[in-house]
Design a protein around this motif. Structure first.
Motif, PDB file in Angstrom:
ATOM      1  N   ASN A 168       0.385  10.085   2.796  1.00  0.00           N
ATOM      2  CA  ASN A 168       1.481   9.545   1.887  1.00  0.00           C
ATOM      3  C   ASN A 168       1.686  10.828   0.789  1.00  0.00           C
ATOM      4  O   ASN A 168       0.876  10.661  -0.192  1.00  0.00           O
ATOM      5  CB  ASN A 168       1.309   8.503   1.364  1.00  0.00           C
ATOM      6  CG  ASN A 168       2.735   8.046   0.460  1.00  0.00           C
ATOM      7  OD1 ASN A 168       3.615   8.769  -0.152  1.00  0.00           O
ATOM      8  ND2 ASN A 168       2.997   6.646   0.278  1.00  0.00           N
ATOM      9  N   THR A 179      -0.628   5.129  -7.289  1.00  0.00           N
ATOM     10  CA  THR A 179      -1.985   5.502  -7.131  1.00  0.00           C
ATOM     11  C   THR A 179      -2.786   4.445  -5.932  1.00  0.00           C
ATOM     12  O   THR A 179      -2.585   3.195  -6.231  1.00  0.00           O
ATOM     13  CB  THR A 179      -2.693   5.432  -8.392  1.00  0.00           C
ATOM     14  OG1 THR A 179      -1.919   6.398  -9.381  1.00  0.00           O
ATOM     15  CG2 THR A 179      -4.225   5.841  -8.510  1.00  0.00           C
ATOM     16  N   LEU A 180      -3.593   5.224  -5.261  1.00  0.00           N
ATOM     17  CA  LEU A 180      -4.375   3.982  -4.282  1.00  0.00           C
ATOM     18  C   LEU A 180      -5.796   4.502  -4.465  1.00  0.00           C
ATOM     19  O   LEU A 180      -6.306   5.451  -4.402  1.00  0.00           O
ATOM     20  CB  LEU A 180      -4.040   4.453  -3.020  1.00  0.00           C
ATOM     21  CG  LEU A 180      -4.335   3.401  -1.804  1.00  0.00           C
ATOM     22  CD1 LEU A 180      -3.667   2.063  -2.028  1.00  0.00           C
ATOM     23  CD2 LEU A 180      -3.940   4.269  -0.303  1.00  0.00           C
ATOM     24  N   LEU A 181      -6.497   3.260  -5.021  1.00  0.00           N
ATOM     25  CA  LEU A 181      -7.951   3.350  -5.063  1.00  0.00           C
ATOM     26  C   LEU A 181      -8.756   2.616  -3.784  1.00  0.00           C
ATOM     27  O   LEU A 181      -7.908   1.805  -3.258  1.00  0.00           O
ATOM     28  CB  LEU A 181      -8.224   2.577  -6.392  1.00  0.00           C
ATOM     29  CG  LEU A 181      -7.409   3.091  -7.716  1.00  0.00           C
ATOM     30  CD1 LEU A 181      -7.838   1.848  -9.070  1.00  0.00           C
ATOM     31  CD2 LEU A 181      -7.922   4.416  -8.354  1.00  0.00           C
ATOM     32  N   ARG A 241     -14.133   5.439   0.623  1.00  0.00           N
ATOM     33  CA  ARG A 241     -13.543   6.691   1.328  1.00  0.00           C
ATOM     34  C   ARG A 241     -13.293   6.055   2.736  1.00  0.00           C
ATOM     35  O   ARG A 241     -12.208   6.518   3.158  1.00  0.00           O
ATOM     36  CB  ARG A 241     -14.652   7.747   1.336  1.00  0.00           C
ATOM     37  CG  ARG A 241     -14.324   8.941   2.336  1.00  0.00           C
ATOM     38  CD  ARG A 241     -12.924   9.422   1.579  1.00  0.00           C
ATOM     39  NE  ARG A 241     -12.992   9.921   0.362  1.00  0.00           N
ATOM     40  CZ  ARG A 241     -11.934  10.375  -0.401  1.00  0.00           C
ATOM     41  NH1 ARG A 241     -10.770  10.319   0.122  1.00  0.00           N
ATOM     42  NH2 ARG A 241     -11.994  10.748  -1.559  1.00  0.00           N
ATOM     43  N   GLN A 271       1.372  10.218  -2.962  1.00  0.00           N
ATOM     44  CA  GLN A 271       0.656   9.064  -3.423  1.00  0.00           C
ATOM     45  C   GLN A 271      -0.567   9.837  -4.113  1.00  0.00           C
ATOM     46  O   GLN A 271      -1.259  10.512  -3.221  1.00  0.00           O
ATOM     47  CB  GLN A 271       0.323   8.344  -2.292  1.00  0.00           C
ATOM     48  CG  GLN A 271      -0.472   7.042  -2.766  1.00  0.00           C
ATOM     49  CD  GLN A 271      -0.611   6.188  -1.480  1.00  0.00           C
ATOM     50  OE1 GLN A 271      -1.269   6.321  -0.569  1.00  0.00           O
ATOM     51  NE2 GLN A 271       0.218   5.002  -1.735  1.00  0.00           N
ATOM     52  N   GLU A 272      -1.436   9.520  -5.206  1.00  0.00           N
ATOM     53  CA  GLU A 272      -2.623   9.991  -5.490  1.00  0.00           C
ATOM     54  C   GLU A 272      -3.524   9.030  -5.004  1.00  0.00           C
ATOM     55  O   GLU A 272      -3.443   7.936  -5.333  1.00  0.00           O
ATOM     56  CB  GLU A 272      -2.817  10.138  -7.030  1.00  0.00           C
ATOM     57  CG  GLU A 272      -4.008  10.773  -7.537  1.00  0.00           C
ATOM     58  CD  GLU A 272      -4.004  10.739  -8.906  1.00  0.00           C
ATOM     59  OE1 GLU A 272      -5.142  11.365  -9.468  1.00  0.00           O
ATOM     60  OE2 GLU A 272      -3.403  10.013  -9.858  1.00  0.00           O
ATOM     61  N   ARG A 273      -4.663   9.609  -4.447  1.00  0.00           N
ATOM     62  CA  ARG A 273      -5.904   8.623  -3.865  1.00  0.00           C
ATOM     63  C   ARG A 273      -6.956   8.962  -4.423  1.00  0.00           C
ATOM     64  O   ARG A 273      -7.486  10.288  -4.424  1.00  0.00           O
ATOM     65  CB  ARG A 273      -5.896   8.951  -2.426  1.00  0.00           C
ATOM     66  CG  ARG A 273      -4.655   8.500  -1.485  1.00  0.00           C
ATOM     67  CD  ARG A 273      -4.582   8.562   0.040  1.00  0.00           C
ATOM     68  NE  ARG A 273      -3.408   8.112   0.442  1.00  0.00           N
ATOM     69  CZ  ARG A 273      -3.229   7.730   1.805  1.00  0.00           C
ATOM     70  NH1 ARG A 273      -4.295   7.980   2.749  1.00  0.00           N
ATOM     71  NH2 ARG A 273      -1.962   7.346   2.208  1.00  0.00           N
ATOM     72  N   VAL A 287       0.895  -1.140  -0.045  1.00  0.00           N
ATOM     73  CA  VAL A 287       0.007  -0.158   0.117  1.00  0.00           C
ATOM     74  C   VAL A 287       0.819   1.219   0.230  1.00  0.00           C
ATOM     75  O   VAL A 287       0.483   2.161  -0.670  1.00  0.00           O
ATOM     76  CB  VAL A 287      -0.998   0.064   1.203  1.00  0.00           C
ATOM     77  CG1 VAL A 287      -1.559   1.281   1.339  1.00  0.00           C
ATOM     78  CG2 VAL A 287      -1.886  -1.075   1.177  1.00  0.00           C
ATOM     79  N   GLU A 288       1.880   1.237   0.706  1.00  0.00           N
ATOM     80  CA  GLU A 288       2.885   2.375   1.036  1.00  0.00           C
ATOM     81  C   GLU A 288       3.704   2.773  -0.436  1.00  0.00           C
ATOM     82  O   GLU A 288       3.919   4.012  -0.752  1.00  0.00           O
ATOM     83  CB  GLU A 288       3.776   2.357   2.057  1.00  0.00           C
ATOM     84  CG  GLU A 288       3.159   2.355   3.550  1.00  0.00           C
ATOM     85  CD  GLU A 288       3.814   1.843   4.584  1.00  0.00           C
ATOM     86  OE1 GLU A 288       3.812   2.169   5.650  1.00  0.00           O
ATOM     87  OE2 GLU A 288       4.928   0.999   4.402  1.00  0.00           O
ATOM     88  N   LEU A 336      -9.261   4.497   2.265  1.00  0.00           N
ATOM     89  CA  LEU A 336      -8.550   5.462   2.022  1.00  0.00           C
ATOM     90  C   LEU A 336      -8.315   6.322   3.242  1.00  0.00           C
ATOM     91  O   LEU A 336      -7.154   6.799   3.653  1.00  0.00           O
ATOM     92  CB  LEU A 336      -9.147   6.556   0.926  1.00  0.00           C
ATOM     93  CG  LEU A 336      -9.438   5.780  -0.691  1.00  0.00           C
ATOM     94  CD1 LEU A 336      -9.770   6.533  -1.491  1.00  0.00           C
ATOM     95  CD2 LEU A 336      -8.067   5.330  -0.911  1.00  0.00           C
ATOM     96  N   ASP A 337      -9.376   6.794   3.965  1.00  0.00           N
ATOM     97  CA  ASP A 337      -9.172   7.541   5.334  1.00  0.00           C
ATOM     98  C   ASP A 337      -8.104   6.877   6.209  1.00  0.00           C
ATOM     99  O   ASP A 337      -7.845   7.381   7.181  1.00  0.00           O
ATOM    100  CB  ASP A 337     -10.472   7.977   5.656  1.00  0.00           C
ATOM    101  CG  ASP A 337     -11.200   9.013   4.779  1.00  0.00           C
ATOM    102  OD1 ASP A 337     -10.380   9.577   3.935  1.00  0.00           O
ATOM    103  OD2 ASP A 337     -12.208   9.294   5.126  1.00  0.00           O
TER     104      ASP A 337
END
Length: 401
Positions: free
Chosen positions: A45, A31-33, A36, A48-50, A26-27, A39-40
């Motif tokens: 990071n 891009t992290l999909l 909510r 990183q685009e979330r 994950v780290e 993601l929260d």
């Protein structure tokens, strides 16, 4: 799309419950999909685009994935392949482009809390689906784990059970499994008045005197609403044996009447599909009522005369023609539409239709049988046999002729 997605399962205990290997994945994502909530839960990071899942998900997801490059990680609840995003991503990208790193599934946790071995409990998902999909799995003594849509599901299932005569069934809501807020609510269907948490699995022990309509068995005739337009149980069993329902396959039920063949086809496998074709509006309504009552609300109905309305329909894996075989071009249209390896079964009760089937059998082969069913009935002070109308059945597999 060239993107590769790693799907990481997250339990109800969130980031703290992830093993070190999953945290590293994950780290390291560019891009992290995810939803909510997931993601929260992940520490900030800056590099990183979330992106939260789009809505509607299935329609918008291809465009989103097309603009991403790696590494891309998606967060999912528990096991991503149990009614999860992992299944959707594999459908879109192919299994070679998706890596799944599961956490303990909610199903496994629910079985553990209930003390139910895997082989003793069925699983039914109503996530974003009609709760009546539970109906085909109901029979006395059955254990079910229902994957719920939201907090309203237990009350809806309880109402359904009561209406079918299974009001004594035990319901256990297992909320936020594996997390610090894990909870348990228990009651019977007829006494249900609990407020369920949004995230839960519903455990059901079926009790009561409801009908034995469990998936896999041919239904009794009185399970259907009908006015005589029904393929009777023994004939239905013979037809279904030759139609050979299979997961994900599509049946055309032509001249559907009460819809009995199409309903049985869909009850055989949760992913099986039916398009029922019926010209009479009153029978169209009847087919829909039977489908909803017997737990296959996704059965599609096309109103109109075959073969005219068959054009443009998805190609079937099997076709049952229960009436109207003498209509000009009907059997040819069904045979032409049938996929290779598909099965065609046609019933005839009149001499004219029998003539059509005999001609087809002579030209194309297959199997032609005549079915006679006699039932024992009172005869004075004794018991006698009452014969039903004989039915001729022609069946053939595309590729056999």
């Amino acid at each position: 799309m060239d993107v590769h997605v790693t799907v990481v399962g997250v339990g109800a205990d969130g980031w703290d419950g992830l093993p070190a290997s999953s945290r590293t994945i994950v780290e390291g994502a560019r891009t992290l999909l995810g939803g909510r909530r997931h993601l929260d839960a992940v520490p900030a990071n800056p590099g990183q685009e979330r992106i939260a899942w789009p809505s509607p998900l299935r329609a918008e997801l291809p465009a989103l994935l097309a603009r991403l490059d790696g590494p891309v990680v998606a967060l999912a609840s528990g096991d991503p392949l149990v009614s999860g995003i992992g299944t959707t991503l594999i459908d879109l990208l192919g299994s070679e482009s998706v890596t799944v790193v599961p956490a303990v599934s909610s199903v496994a946790l629910a079985r553990a809390r209930m003390g139910w071995p895997a082989e003793s409990a069925g699983v039914v998902s109503v996530v974003g689906r009609d709760v009546r999909l539970v109906v085909p799995a109901l029979s006395a003594g059955r254990r079910l784990l229902v994957l719920s849509s939201d907090e309203s599901t237990p009350a809806a299932v309880a109402e359904l059970l009561v209406g079918l005569g299974w009001g004594e069934s035990r319901l256990v809501v297992l909320g936020d499994l594996g997390g610090p807020a894990e909870s348990r609510l228990e009651s019977t269907a007829d006494a249900w008045g609990e407020t369920a948490p949004r995230l839960h699995v519903l455990a059901v022990e079926v009790r009561g005197t409801g009908p034995g309509w469990a998936m896999g068995g041919v239904l009794p005739d009185d399970a259907f609403e009908h006015a005589g337009q029904i393929t009777k149980r023994d004939l239905r069993a013979s037809a279904l044996a030759r139609l050979a329902p299979a997961p994900g396959q599509l049946l055309w039920d032509v001249g559907a009447g009460s819809g009995s063949i199409g309903v049985e086809w869909m009850r055989a496998w949760p992913s099986a599909r039916t398009i029922a074709i019926e010209p009479r509006a009153d029978r169209v309504a009847l087919v829909r009522r039977n489908a909803e009552r017997l737990g296959v609300p996704g059965l599609a109905v096309v109103e109109g005369e075959a073969p005219r309305v068959l054009a443009g329909l998805e190609a079937p894996d099997a076709v049952f023609v229960g009436g109207g075989s003498t209509a000009d071009g009907l059997l040819d249209a069904c045979w032409s539409a049938l996929r290779p390896g598909g099965r065609l079964v046609v019933h005839a009760v009149t001499a004219e239709t029998e003539t059509v089937l005999l001609d087809r059998y002579r030209r194309h082969g297959g199997e032609l049988v005549r079915l006679h069913v006699e039932r024992a009935e009172p005869l004075g002070g004794f018991t006698g046999w009452t014969p039903g109308r004989a039915v001729s059945q022609w069946s053939i597999v595309k590729g056999d002729s």
